[in-house]
Design a protein around this motif. Structure first.
Motif, PDB file in Angstrom:
ATOM      1  N   LEU A 132       0.819  -1.205   0.000  1.00 49.48           N
ATOM      2  CA  LEU A 132       0.000   0.000   0.000  1.00 49.48           C
ATOM      3  C   LEU A 132       0.858   1.262   0.000  1.00 49.48           C
ATOM      4  N   ALA A 133       2.057   1.150   0.559  1.00 45.98           N
ATOM      5  CA  ALA A 133       2.950   2.309   0.596  1.00 45.98           C
ATOM      6  C   ALA A 133       3.761   2.469  -0.686  1.00 45.98           C
ATOM      7  N   ASN A 134       3.924   1.370  -1.437  1.00 47.09           N
ATOM      8  CA  ASN A 134       4.847   1.404  -2.565  1.00 47.09           C
ATOM      9  C   ASN A 134       4.257   1.044  -3.923  1.00 47.09           C
ATOM     10  N   ASP A 135       3.027   0.590  -3.953  1.00 46.45           N
ATOM     11  CA  ASP A 135       2.440   0.091  -5.199  1.00 46.45           C
ATOM     12  C   ASP A 135       1.103   0.775  -5.453  1.00 46.45           C
ATOM     13  N   SER A 136       1.059   1.631  -6.467  1.00 43.81           N
ATOM     14  CA  SER A 136      -0.180   2.350  -6.765  1.00 43.81           C
ATOM     15  C   SER A 136      -1.296   1.403  -7.167  1.00 43.81           C
ATOM     16  N   GLN A 137      -0.945   0.287  -7.801  1.00 42.78           N
ATOM     17  CA  GLN A 137      -1.969  -0.674  -8.192  1.00 42.78           C
ATOM     18  C   GLN A 137      -2.621  -1.308  -6.971  1.00 42.78           C
ATOM     19  N   GLN A 138      -1.834  -1.574  -5.930  1.00 41.20           N
ATOM     20  CA  GLN A 138      -2.426  -2.143  -4.719  1.00 41.20           C
ATOM     21  C   GLN A 138      -3.347  -1.132  -4.043  1.00 41.20           C
ATOM     22  N   LYS A 139      -2.964   0.126  -4.074  1.00 37.15           N
ATOM     23  CA  LYS A 139      -3.850   1.161  -3.530  1.00 37.15           C
ATOM     24  C   LYS A 139      -5.194   1.142  -4.238  1.00 37.15           C
ATOM     25  N   ALA A 140      -5.155   1.000  -5.556  1.00 41.38           N
ATOM     26  CA  ALA A 140      -6.394   0.951  -6.326  1.00 41.38           C
ATOM     27  C   ALA A 140      -7.185  -0.314  -6.006  1.00 41.38           C
ATOM     28  N   ARG A 141      -6.495  -1.438  -5.877  1.00 45.46           N
ATOM     29  CA  ARG A 141      -7.172  -2.699  -5.574  1.00 45.46           C
ATOM     30  C   ARG A 141      -7.877  -2.632  -4.213  1.00 45.46           C
ATOM     31  N   SER A 142      -7.310  -1.885  -3.285  1.00 42.00           N
ATOM     32  CA  SER A 142      -7.841  -1.828  -1.925  1.00 42.00           C
ATOM     33  C   SER A 142      -8.807  -0.667  -1.709  1.00 42.00           C
ATOM     34  N   SER A 143      -9.129   0.061  -2.770  1.00 42.81           N
ATOM     35  CA  SER A 143      -9.957   1.263  -2.618  1.00 42.81           C
ATOM     36  C   SER A 143     -11.368   0.948  -2.120  1.00 42.81           C
ATOM     37  N   TYR A 144     -11.843  -0.275  -2.345  1.00 46.77           N
ATOM     38  CA  TYR A 144     -13.180  -0.664  -1.894  1.00 46.77           C
ATOM     39  C   TYR A 144     -13.330  -0.566  -0.381  1.00 46.77           C
ATOM     40  N   ILE A 145     -12.203  -0.657   0.343  1.00 48.59           N
ATOM     41  CA  ILE A 145     -12.268  -0.653   1.805  1.00 48.59           C
ATOM     42  C   ILE A 145     -12.847   0.656   2.325  1.00 48.59           C
ATOM     43  N   ALA A 146     -12.609   1.752   1.604  1.00 48.31           N
ATOM     44  CA  ALA A 146     -13.142   3.045   2.039  1.00 48.31           C
ATOM     45  C   ALA A 146     -14.666   3.002   2.125  1.00 48.31           C
ATOM     46  N   LEU A 147     -15.316   2.352   1.169  1.00 41.86           N
ATOM     47  CA  LEU A 147     -16.765   2.207   1.222  1.00 41.86           C
ATOM     48  C   LEU A 147     -17.177   1.317   2.386  1.00 41.86           C
ATOM     49  N   PHE A 148     -16.491   0.186   2.545  1.00 42.14           N
ATOM     50  CA  PHE A 148     -16.865  -0.773   3.581  1.00 42.14           C
ATOM     51  C   PHE A 148     -16.799  -0.158   4.977  1.00 42.14           C
ATOM     52  N   ARG A 149     -15.952   0.840   5.152  1.00 44.78           N
ATOM     53  CA  ARG A 149     -15.780   1.450   6.474  1.00 44.78           C
ATOM     54  C   ARG A 149     -16.836   2.516   6.786  1.00 44.78           C
ATOM     55  N   LYS A 150     -17.718   2.798   5.840  1.00 49.34           N
ATOM     56  CA  LYS A 150     -18.750   3.820   6.043  1.00 49.34           C
ATOM     57  C   LYS A 150     -20.035   3.184   6.569  1.00 49.34           C
ATOM     58  N   PRO A 151     -20.370   3.452   7.837  1.00 46.19           N
ATOM     59  CA  PRO A 151     -21.587   2.864   8.411  1.00 46.19           C
ATOM     60  C   PRO A 151     -22.831   3.263   7.631  1.00 46.19           C
ATOM     61  N   ASP A 152     -23.732   2.348   7.511  1.00 42.49           N
ATOM     62  CA  ASP A 152     -25.018   2.514   6.825  1.00 42.49           C
ATOM     63  C   ASP A 152     -24.860   2.588   5.305  1.00 42.49           C
TER      64      ASP A 152
END
Length: 276
Positions: A132-152
């Motif tokens: 996540l610190a060194n690979d822009s592609q991994q950042k993109a792959r993990s972007s779904y987590i931002a949604l999952f962390r939003k209650p409701d």
């Protein structure tokens, strides 16, 4: 069977020879212990006794409401308590997806309870942090987590229109009935929120607290995993001080226990037999 531990009741599916060497199986999001159904027959045939645990939030009797109740230390403590309740001093530990994160943490923090580790899809948390610190592609792959962390909001998005988005997420597990077996329980009141609370409770400090793993370890990764890229997968080795094997499955999605149960069972058995 039902196992009482830490004031909760966990659902555990046991199988194989009663006197066989024990294997504990930890599922991922948004599945349950049934994800191991196609894997365990080969383990049973090899003489192993399997215990597939429906973890915190997935067992209806172990579904606290506070987000903080789903922090990694709580998930790890559940595993140790379930082992105690089952009378198991040490097991061969296998985890997929979030179950892999828990398995890494158990192996690092309680190596005396783990004979071997087979982690599936998700690498050691430090390897993920590196990617996540060194690979822009991994950042993109993990972007779904931002949604999952939003209650409701996450619940509304995933469950709208008969859980269309959730079913699409599970598309790689197989045919419609197989998708249904995982999606339908998540539509029960409180179930999806409990599962998403694993993401909402996740913190950098808890991930960073998972140290190197000294037990014999196999990491199984598939090259069509949309969530975990090669940078994270290959960084995993630096976080294992014991015997380590990296098994790459070609043309397989993230849902390895469903999509490639045979090769996964082979990898587990190879790890177990190498340390028998």
């Amino acid at each position: 069977m039902r196992v009482d531990a830490r004031g909760f009741t966990f659902e555990v599916t046991a199988g194989g020879p009663p006197e066989g060497v024990p294997v504990l199986l930890l599922h991922g999001f948004p599945q349950h212990s049934g994800e191991w159904d196609e894997v365990v027959p080969a383990l049973h045939a090899a003489g192993l006794r399997t215990y597939a645990l429906d973890q915190r939030g997935y067992s209806p009797g172990a579904r606290p409401t506070a987000v903080a109740d789903y922090r990694i230390p709580e998930l790890v403590a559940d595993v140790v308590a379930v082992l105690d309740a089952l009378g198991l001093d040490a097991v061969h530990l296998v985890g997929h997806d979030w179950g892999a994160i828990v398995a890494w943490a158990v192996a690092a923090g309680h190596p005396e309870r783990v004979r071997t580790l087979t982690a599936v899809s998700v690498p050691h948390p430090a390897a993920m942090a590196h990617a996540l610190a060194n690979d822009s592609q991994q950042k993109a792959r993990s972007s779904y987590i931002a949604l999952f962390r939003k209650p409701d909001k996450a619940e509304k998005v995933l469950l709208a229109w008969h859980a269309t988005a959730l079913r699409k997420l599970l598309g790689g597990v197989g045919d419609g009935p197989r998708v249904d077996r995982y999606a339908d329980p998540m539509r029960e009141p409180g179930a999806l929120t409990a599962a998403l609370n694993w993401y909402r409770a996740m913190s950098r400090s808890d991930l960073a607290a998972v140290g190197p793993v000294a037990v014999p370890t196999t990491y199984v990764w598939s090259d069509r995993d949309v969530a975990i890229g090669r940078t994270a997968a290959e960084a995993c080795a630096a976080n294992v001080t014991g015997d380590y094997r990296f098994v790459q499955l070609g043309g397989v999605s993230h849902w390895i226990p469903d999509a490639a149960p045979g090769p996964l069972a082979e990898a587990i058995l190879a790890r177990v037999s190498a340390t028998a």
